[in-house]
Write an enzyme that holds these catalytic residues in place. Structure first.
Site, mmCIF file in Angstrom:
data_model
loop_
_atom_site.group_PDB
_atom_site.id
_atom_site.type_symbol
_atom_site.label_atom_id
_atom_site.label_comp_id
_atom_site.label_asym_id
_atom_site.label_seq_id
_atom_site.Cartn_x
_atom_site.Cartn_y
_atom_site.Cartn_z
ATOM 1 N N HIS A 164 -4.070 21.739 -1.398
ATOM 2 C CA HIS A 164 -2.605 21.718 -1.506
ATOM 3 C C HIS A 164 -2.150 21.737 -2.959
ATOM 4 O O HIS A 164 -2.777 21.143 -3.830
ATOM 5 C CB HIS A 164 -1.993 20.543 -0.746
ATOM 6 C CG HIS A 164 -2.183 19.180 -1.338
ATOM 7 N ND1 HIS A 164 -1.264 18.607 -2.197
ATOM 8 C CD2 HIS A 164 -3.160 18.256 -1.183
ATOM 9 C CE1 HIS A 164 -1.672 17.386 -2.528
ATOM 10 N NE2 HIS A 164 -2.821 17.142 -1.941
ATOM 11 N N ASP A 210 -4.138 14.786 -7.903
ATOM 12 C CA ASP A 210 -3.727 15.059 -6.514
ATOM 13 C C ASP A 210 -2.522 15.996 -6.493
ATOM 14 O O ASP A 210 -1.392 15.543 -6.553
ATOM 15 C CB ASP A 210 -3.395 13.747 -5.809
ATOM 16 C CG ASP A 210 -3.020 13.928 -4.359
ATOM 17 O OD1 ASP A 210 -3.297 15.008 -3.797
ATOM 18 O OD2 ASP A 210 -2.435 12.984 -3.783
ATOM 19 N N GLU A 255 1.868 19.383 1.742
ATOM 20 C CA GLU A 255 0.815 18.526 2.292
ATOM 21 C C GLU A 255 1.273 17.088 2.310
ATOM 22 O O GLU A 255 1.002 16.330 3.244
ATOM 23 C CB GLU A 255 -0.476 18.667 1.456
ATOM 24 C CG GLU A 255 -1.699 17.981 2.064
ATOM 25 C CD GLU A 255 -1.918 16.552 1.599
ATOM 26 O OE1 GLU A 255 -2.869 15.922 2.093
ATOM 27 O OE2 GLU A 255 -1.136 16.035 0.755
ATOM 28 N N GLU A 256 1.984 16.700 1.249
ATOM 29 C CA GLU A 256 2.381 15.294 1.096
ATOM 30 C C GLU A 256 3.463 14.879 2.097
ATOM 31 O O GLU A 256 3.759 13.708 2.243
ATOM 32 C CB GLU A 256 2.867 15.028 -0.341
ATOM 33 C CG GLU A 256 1.816 15.302 -1.420
ATOM 34 C CD GLU A 256 0.642 14.320 -1.424
ATOM 35 O OE1 GLU A 256 0.562 13.474 -0.521
ATOM 36 O OE2 GLU A 256 -0.203 14.427 -2.341
ATOM 37 N N ASP A 302 -9.276 18.683 -2.208
ATOM 38 C CA ASP A 302 -8.111 17.830 -2.456
ATOM 39 C C ASP A 302 -8.600 16.608 -3.235
ATOM 40 O O ASP A 302 -9.203 15.706 -2.647
ATOM 41 C CB ASP A 302 -7.492 17.433 -1.102
ATOM 42 C CG ASP A 302 -6.220 16.616 -1.240
ATOM 43 O OD1 ASP A 302 -5.795 16.317 -2.368
ATOM 44 O OD2 ASP A 302 -5.642 16.272 -0.174
ATOM 45 N N HIS A 347 -0.827 8.912 -6.365
ATOM 46 C CA HIS A 347 0.579 8.968 -5.934
ATOM 47 C C HIS A 347 1.534 8.236 -6.879
ATOM 48 O O HIS A 347 2.620 7.806 -6.451
ATOM 49 C CB HIS A 347 0.736 8.471 -4.489
ATOM 50 C CG HIS A 347 0.252 9.485 -3.482
ATOM 51 N ND1 HIS A 347 0.372 9.306 -2.123
ATOM 52 C CD2 HIS A 347 -0.333 10.697 -3.646
ATOM 53 C CE1 HIS A 347 -0.137 10.370 -1.485
ATOM 54 N NE2 HIS A 347 -0.574 11.223 -2.408
HETATM 55 N N1 PHE Z 1 -4.714 14.108 1.320
HETATM 56 C C1 PHE Z 1 -4.532 12.888 0.569
HETATM 57 C C2 PHE Z 1 -3.306 13.053 -0.318
HETATM 58 O O1 PHE Z 1 -2.981 14.141 -0.718
HETATM 59 C C3 PHE Z 1 -5.697 12.538 -0.282
HETATM 60 C C4 PHE Z 1 -7.010 12.601 0.410
HETATM 61 C C5 PHE Z 1 -7.801 13.703 0.244
HETATM 62 C C6 PHE Z 1 -7.423 11.568 1.199
HETATM 63 C C7 PHE Z 1 -9.016 13.789 0.877
HETATM 64 C C8 PHE Z 1 -8.650 11.630 1.847
HETATM 65 C C9 PHE Z 1 -9.436 12.737 1.662
HETATM 66 O O2 PHE Z 1 -2.664 12.109 -0.661
HETATM 67 ZN ZN ZN Z 2 -1.455 12.971 -2.097
HETATM 68 ZN ZN ZN Z 3 -3.924 15.386 -1.891
#
Ligand code: PHE
Ligand code: ZN
Ligand code: ZN
Ligand code: CA
Ligand code: ZN
Length: 289
Positions: A85, A97, A131-132, A160, A249
């Site tokens: 993402h 992230d 994605e978030e 990710d 985050h």
């Molecule tokens: N997808 C989550 C995010 O963007 C982070 C994540 C990635 C958690 C992979 C677990 C495994 O905040």
């Molecule tokens: Zn995230």
């Molecule tokens: Zn993420």
């Protein structure tokens, strides 16, 4: 396997940081920093010879998009996908992230285009929006495909968070339909003498939409809000009792929130998988419908 440049990857991260800084500090869905991130990646991929498509969709935070890039070679009936993402949360620039996975996939894709390799399968790359907000972009993409098109996808590899500042080396272990890609990832770490651990990330990133359709998925992850244990610190270094990413985050997920060793290993893993799967010959049998 190729050695993907961590320096070039870092340069993409610098660009994503500048984009956030110039646009209110984030790359959040519906905000100009996200649109500018899409333009940056699209420009690089177009110039390298990829066929790109911007897929727009609406969310509660406004209109946003996925960026899909396809390498125009290889058997269109056997599609291998990778991605991650591109959106951040609203609190910050989202450099780990998921600038890290986005920049890594971008750099591996550019290196592949420059390599002169000839693809046997059809390489398709997804940079997902929103994605978030609940994995919206990858879900929208899967819903946009007919079953015939979905059935052509042989594997989806997700990236990710690959540059966490207090990193671990996790390999997704939540695939109900075959573990060949997962085993390829763990073999890569083993061949480099890097300790790895499995992690069950079932619902938490963009492979979920592929996985629920029954497509083989795999991925790597360097850790988020969970604290590194003392046994993990013994094998990986870093700080026990501290989160893998203390800025997860948060506003401090900026250009300084990256461990370059983790990022370099991550991009080399992406390169390994991209080269390997683009070269796969799945044969000419009609895919199951
Ligand atoms: N997808 C989550 C995010 O963007 C982070 C994540 C990635 C958690 C992979 C677990 C495994 O905040
Ligand atoms: Zn995230
Ligand atoms: Zn993420
Ligand atoms: Ca490298
Ligand atoms: Zn291999």
């Amino acid at each position: 396997s190729p050695d993907i440049s961590v320096t070039n990857t870092q340069a993409h991260l610098n660009q994503l940081q500048s984009i956030a800084t110039a646009n209110g500090g984030n790359r959040y869905t519906g905000r100009p920093g996200y649109a500018a991130s899409i333009s940056y990646l699209k420009g690089k991929l177009d110039a390298a010879g990829y066929t790109t498509t911007v897929q727009n969709f609406s969310t509660s935070a406004g209109m946003t998009s996925n960026l899909i890039a396809e390498w125009p070679a290889g058997d269109a009936n056997n599609v291998v996908m990778l991605g991650g993402h591109l959106d951040s949360v609203s609190n910050g620039a989202g450099i780990n992230d998921n600038g890290s996975g986005s920049a890594g996939v971008l750099e591996a894709a550019l290196a592949y285009a420059a390599s002169g390799q000839s693809a046997k399968s059809r390489l398709r790359i997804g940079f997902w929006g929103a994605e978030e907000l609940g994995l919206l972009g990858s879900k929208f993409y899967m819903n946009s495909l007919s079953s015939t098109e979905k059935n052509k996808i042989r594997v989806y590899l997700n990236f990710d968070m690959i540059g966490s500042p207090n990193p671990g080396y996790f390999v997704y272990n939540d695939n109900p339909v075959g573990n060949a890609a997962r085993d390829e990832l763990t073999s890569w770490y083993a061949s480099k003498g890097i300790p790895w651990e499995y992690i069950d990330v079932q619902g938490r990133s963009d492979h979920a939409a592929f996985r629920s359709y029954g497509i083989a998925t795999a991925g790597i992850f360097s850790g988020a809000e969970t604290l590194k244990s003392s046994s993990q610190a013994s094998k990986w270094g870093g700080t026990a009792g501290r989160a893998f990413d203390p800025c997860y985050h948060s506003s401090c997920d900026n250009i300084n929130n990256i461990n370059l060793t983790a990022l370099d290993r991550g991009v080399d893993v992406i390169g390994h998988m991209l080269w390997l799967y683009a070269a796969k010959d799945y044969g000419t049998t009609t895919p199951p419908t």
